[in-house]
Design a protein around this motif. Structure first.
Motif, short mmCIF file in Angstrom:
data_model
loop_
_atom_site.label_atom_id
_atom_site.label_comp_id
_atom_site.label_asym_id
_atom_site.label_seq_id
_atom_site.Cartn_x
_atom_site.Cartn_y
_atom_site.Cartn_z
N CYS A 59 0.84 -1.18 0.00
CA CYS A 59 0.00 0.00 0.00
C CYS A 59 0.88 1.24 0.00
O CYS A 59 1.85 1.31 0.75
CB CYS A 59 -0.89 -0.02 1.24
SG CYS A 59 -1.96 1.42 1.40
N VAL A 60 0.55 2.19 -0.85
CA VAL A 60 1.27 3.46 -0.89
C VAL A 60 0.33 4.54 -0.38
O VAL A 60 -0.80 4.65 -0.84
CB VAL A 60 1.73 3.81 -2.33
CG1 VAL A 60 2.39 5.18 -2.36
CG2 VAL A 60 2.68 2.74 -2.85
N ARG A 61 0.80 5.30 0.60
CA ARG A 61 0.00 6.41 1.14
C ARG A 61 0.78 7.69 0.95
O ARG A 61 1.99 7.71 1.06
CB ARG A 61 -0.29 6.19 2.62
CG ARG A 61 -1.22 5.02 2.86
CD ARG A 61 -1.60 4.87 4.30
NE ARG A 61 -2.28 6.06 4.76
CZ ARG A 61 -2.39 6.39 6.04
NH1 ARG A 61 -1.84 5.64 6.96
NH2 ARG A 61 -3.04 7.48 6.41
N SER A 62 0.07 8.76 0.70
CA SER A 62 0.68 10.06 0.53
C SER A 62 0.24 10.97 1.67
O SER A 62 -0.93 10.98 2.05
CB SER A 62 0.24 10.66 -0.81
OG SER A 62 0.76 11.95 -0.96
N PHE A 63 1.18 11.72 2.22
CA PHE A 63 0.91 12.66 3.30
C PHE A 63 1.43 14.02 2.88
O PHE A 63 2.57 14.15 2.49
CB PHE A 63 1.61 12.24 4.60
CG PHE A 63 1.19 10.90 5.11
CD1 PHE A 63 1.84 9.74 4.70
CD2 PHE A 63 0.15 10.79 6.00
CE1 PHE A 63 1.46 8.51 5.17
CE2 PHE A 63 -0.24 9.55 6.49
CZ PHE A 63 0.42 8.41 6.06
N SER A 64 0.59 15.04 3.00
CA SER A 64 1.04 16.39 2.71
C SER A 64 1.93 16.86 3.86
O SER A 64 1.90 16.31 4.96
CB SER A 64 -0.15 17.34 2.56
OG SER A 64 -0.80 17.50 3.81
N ALA A 65 2.71 17.90 3.60
CA ALA A 65 3.57 18.45 4.66
C ALA A 65 2.72 18.92 5.84
O ALA A 65 3.10 18.72 6.99
CB ALA A 65 4.42 19.58 4.10
N SER A 66 1.57 19.52 5.55
CA SER A 66 0.72 20.00 6.64
C SER A 66 0.16 18.84 7.46
O SER A 66 0.00 18.95 8.68
CB SER A 66 -0.40 20.90 6.13
OG SER A 66 -1.20 20.23 5.20
N GLU A 67 -0.11 17.71 6.81
CA GLU A 67 -0.58 16.52 7.54
C GLU A 67 0.53 15.95 8.42
O GLU A 67 0.30 15.57 9.57
CB GLU A 67 -1.09 15.46 6.56
CG GLU A 67 -1.59 14.19 7.22
CD GLU A 67 -2.89 14.34 8.01
OE1 GLU A 67 -3.32 13.35 8.62
OE2 GLU A 67 -3.48 15.43 8.02
#
Length: 121
Positions: A36-44
């Motif tokens: 699984c690939v998840r993306s997180f923003s810098a703010s998250e």
């Protein structure tokens, strides 16, 4: 299990020039466990960094900084996740942080949380 993390940025960072992970223009932190690939923003990532107790955030200048300052920190992180001392000095002056070390602590905390999100914490 192979776990990778990519912090994307506009240009080659100092970290990449020293043999670190590849970086590319785009959004924030990607974590992958091979399934699984998840993306997180810098703010998250910042929000998750600050999700601890008030006691855990003691001594972190950015924890009590204004929302505007936090937004600027996240923008700076997206542009260059491994800044030079000169870049941290410039950011410190722009945000009126007490010192470069306050900015360094922000980046260190973001790196640690990004590693945790990828399962390395």
């Amino acid at each position: 299990v192979d776990r990778t993390i990519i912090v994307e940025s506009e240009s080659k960072s100092a970290h990449e020039r020293k043999g670190g992970m590849a970086t590319r223009s785009g959004s924030g932190v990607l974590s992958s466990d091979g399934l699984c690939v998840r993306s997180f923003s810098a703010s998250e990532v910042l929000r998750l960094t600050l999700a601890g107790s008030e006691e855990a955030n003691a001594g972190r200048w950015y924890a009590t900084a204004s929302e505007a300052a936090k937004g600027k920190l996240c923008e700076a992180y997206k542009l260059e996740p491994y800044p030079t001392d000169a870049q941290m000095d410039k950011l410190s002056r722009a945000l009126r942080a007490p010192s470069r070390e306050c900015i360094r602590t922000f980046y260190h905390s973001m790196h640690v949380k990004a590693q945790e999100l990828c399962g390395h914490g």
